[in-house]
Design a protein around this motif. Structure first.
Motif, PDB file in Angstrom:
ATOM      1  N   ASN A 136       0.807  -1.223   0.000  1.00  0.00           N
ATOM      2  CA  ASN A 136       0.000   0.000   0.000  1.00  0.00           C
ATOM      3  C   ASN A 136       0.839   1.270   0.000  1.00  0.00           C
ATOM      4  O   ASN A 136       0.296   2.366  -0.123  1.00  0.00           O
ATOM      5  CB  ASN A 136      -0.952   0.008   1.202  1.00  0.00           C
TER       6      ASN A 136
ATOM      7  N   ARG B 189      -6.096   1.438  -7.759  1.00  0.00           N
ATOM      8  CA  ARG B 189      -5.549   0.156  -7.340  1.00  0.00           C
ATOM      9  C   ARG B 189      -6.563  -0.957  -7.563  1.00  0.00           C
ATOM     10  O   ARG B 189      -7.751  -0.774  -7.283  1.00  0.00           O
ATOM     11  CB  ARG B 189      -5.221   0.161  -5.839  1.00  0.00           C
TER      12      ARG B 189
ATOM     13  N   LYS C  98      -8.120  -4.240  -6.012  1.00  0.00           N
ATOM     14  CA  LYS C  98      -8.206  -4.614  -4.603  1.00  0.00           C
ATOM     15  C   LYS C  98      -8.973  -5.930  -4.423  1.00  0.00           C
ATOM     16  O   LYS C  98      -9.786  -6.327  -5.266  1.00  0.00           O
ATOM     17  CB  LYS C  98      -8.925  -3.512  -3.796  1.00  0.00           C
TER      18      LYS C  98
END
Length: 534
Positions: free
Chosen positions: A304, A311, A313
């Motif tokens: 992170n 991003r 995820k």
């Protein structure tokens, strides 16, 4: 509209298929600094009435003890998530003891670096690990940069949507036959991210709201900003200095450039970064005078730490690192991280903006997404960098597949291609909100003065050319609005109960832990720990 986009949208003509579009999930993570009534950073501890920053899932802290983070549950309708975000704001404002929430991405006038408090999560091993990680961020990037705030927008499509798209691609032989349903979904999200990187300059033009900053933010660093006053610097055509090289930056991360051509290459890039030593960090070491100062000396302490505008995820299980979860079960949703705080919206983001984000994200999910190359990746990064620093410059030209194109022309063409998606989402929701949100963005492209960044410049000038004075005025007025709408007794009791439970959970973790911290860190590096989210 491309033929592929037309064919994909046709899949949702039937009411039963269209209903799947309302079954995805949305959520918001909102960061905000606590400040004094005079607009200075509040260096007081995280208020106990808000619960434990370690275990409260809705109210926590980010980098600093002063940087609150509000997290909504994932909802099918973003309006429900924003309603909860409003309730969180009202509860917090009622319990700040005179402090305010700074409703700007760029921070208030900050004290010396050593006086900016790093977030504290208690004495448990996991709490200490979170604190040490932030110590590492301070060493690597400085505390000042970590005080920047933003809005993170989480977005997923219902798995039934991916099933429909897979069936179409199978018929047209546009997908690897060996792909499982999980593989197809993951690679489709990665394709979405490729399109996001191509078109995210548009979000910066439409929603960037940080064209100015407090002079002391730069701490004497060289810059090319212009002076508005003794306490304020700006760029006349900037949209988002937060997302420029004056905001989040890292020399160590410069070589982390995943092409996002498939999930495996993304995972490989991050895995290498969290395991590859970086000479400057090796010189620092992990300890000073026997105290931990960073988790490791690698390019990234954890995944992170990689600064990215978006991003892929996956919700992690106990004992997993983020890349392990992605490798094991694929991509579940995307987190859009480039959105500035809108200082004219008390929540930092409006429902209209959120409706447009849904249109935009559906568009880049359904639109054809070619693979990236070094040249196309560089072009996308250049367009983004140009818009954040000079997006409102008259006649600004961007690069589209090696050819020059006007920002306004390209933006309007993209919105035109999004129109059928807005129509589709409105048909599903029984409203006109998505079309209205799209139209509002057209107006910004036709009149640059309607953009948030242009409005911020005007308001800063009206506040005596002082960014700090403008932001403090906005924050104070919005605090009064929240306090004028106190929560019901039942909701207040609910928030207080959650806070009390979170404190009990932290205390239980601290009581039950065994072993020493050094062993804990070694186990973390080996990815054998349970329930870690740093």
């Amino acid at each position: 509209m491309t033929d592929l986009l037309t064919r994909r949208l046709a899949l949702f003509a039937s009411p039963e298929n269209r209903a799947l579009l309302g079954q995805g999930l949305r959520g918001v993570e909102r960061e905000t600094l606590r400040v004094t009534p005079q607009g200075r950073l509040a260096t007081t501890p995280h208020p106990a009435v808000l619960g434990s920053a370690l275990t409260n899932e809705q109210i926590t802290t980010d980098y600093s003890e002063s940087l609150l983070e509000f997290i909504t549950p994932a909802e099918h309708d973003i309006a429900a998530a924003l309603k909860r975000l409003d309730e969180i704001h009202r509860f917090v404002h009622a319990n700040l003891d005179g402090e305010l929430l700074w409703n700007e991405s760029m921070p208030c006038v900050l004290p010396p670096e050593e006086e900016i408090p790093i977030a504290w999560y208690g004495t448990s091993h996991i709490g200490t690990l979170k604190h040490v990680y932030r110590r590492g961020l301070a060493l690597r990037y400085g505390k000042t940069m970590q005080c920047i705030a933003g809005i993170h927008y989480n977005f997923s499509l219902n798995e039934g949507v991916w099933t429909l798209l897979r069936e179409l691609d199978d018929r047209e032989q546009n997908v690897e036959p060996s792909f499982s349903a999980r593989d197809y979904q993951s690679e489709s999200y990665i394709a979405l991210i490729r399109n996001f990187r191509r078109y995210s300059w548009l979000l910066m033009y439409l929603f960037g709201a940080s064209p100015a900053l407090a002079t002391n933010f730069l701490r004497g660093r060289p810059h090319k900003l212009e002076t508005l006053s003794d306490d304020t610097l700006y760029l006349p055509y900037a949209t988002s200095l937060r997302m420029s090289d004056l905001g989040y930056q890292s020399n160590a991360q410069a070589n982390i450039t995943p092409h996002y051509n498939n999930l495996h290459s993304y995972i490989r890039s991050l895995s290498q970064a969290v395991s590859q030593p970086y000479p400057a960090y090796e010189e620092i070491g992990t300890k000073r005078d026997g105290e931990w100062v960073q988790i490791n000396t690698n390019i990234l302490q954890i995944e992170n730490e990689y600064y990215s505008a978006i991003r892929p995820k996956r919700v992690i299980y106990s004992g997993e690192r983020p890349v392990q979860a992605l490798a094991a079960r694929g991509v579940q949703y995307v987190e859009v991280r480039c959105m500035d705080i809108d200082p004219f919206e008390p929540l930092g983001i409006s429902l209209k903006t959120s409706r447009f984000l849904d249109v935009f994200l559906h568009f880049i999910a359904f639109e054809e997404s070619s693979l990236t190359s070094d040249a196309s990746g560089a072009e996308s990064r250049c367009n983004f960098a140009k818009v954040v620093k000079e997006g409102r410059r008259p006649g600004l030209q961007l690069e589209q597949e090696g050819k020059s194109i006007g920002l306004q022309d390209w933006g309007l063409a993209l919105l035109e291609r999004m129109q059928p998606i807005a129509t589709l989402l409105d048909a599903q929701a029984g409203s006109e909100e998505h079309a209205q949100a799209l139209q509002a963005q057209r107006e910004k492209l036709r009149d640059v003065e309607l953009t948030p960044s242009a409005r911020v410049v005007r308001e800063v000038r009206a506040a005596g050319n002082s960014f700090a004075a403008f932001a403090l005025k906005q924050s104070s007025e919005q605090a009064a609005q929240f306090r004028a709408r106190p929560l019901s007794e039942a909701l207040t009791a609910e928030f207080k109960a959650v806070a009390a439970t979170s404190i009990e959970q932290q205390e239980s973790i601290e009581r039950m832990q065994t072993g020493d911290f050094d062993t804990f860190v070694a186990a973390y590096r080996a990815s054998t720990l349970g329930n870690i989210s740093v």
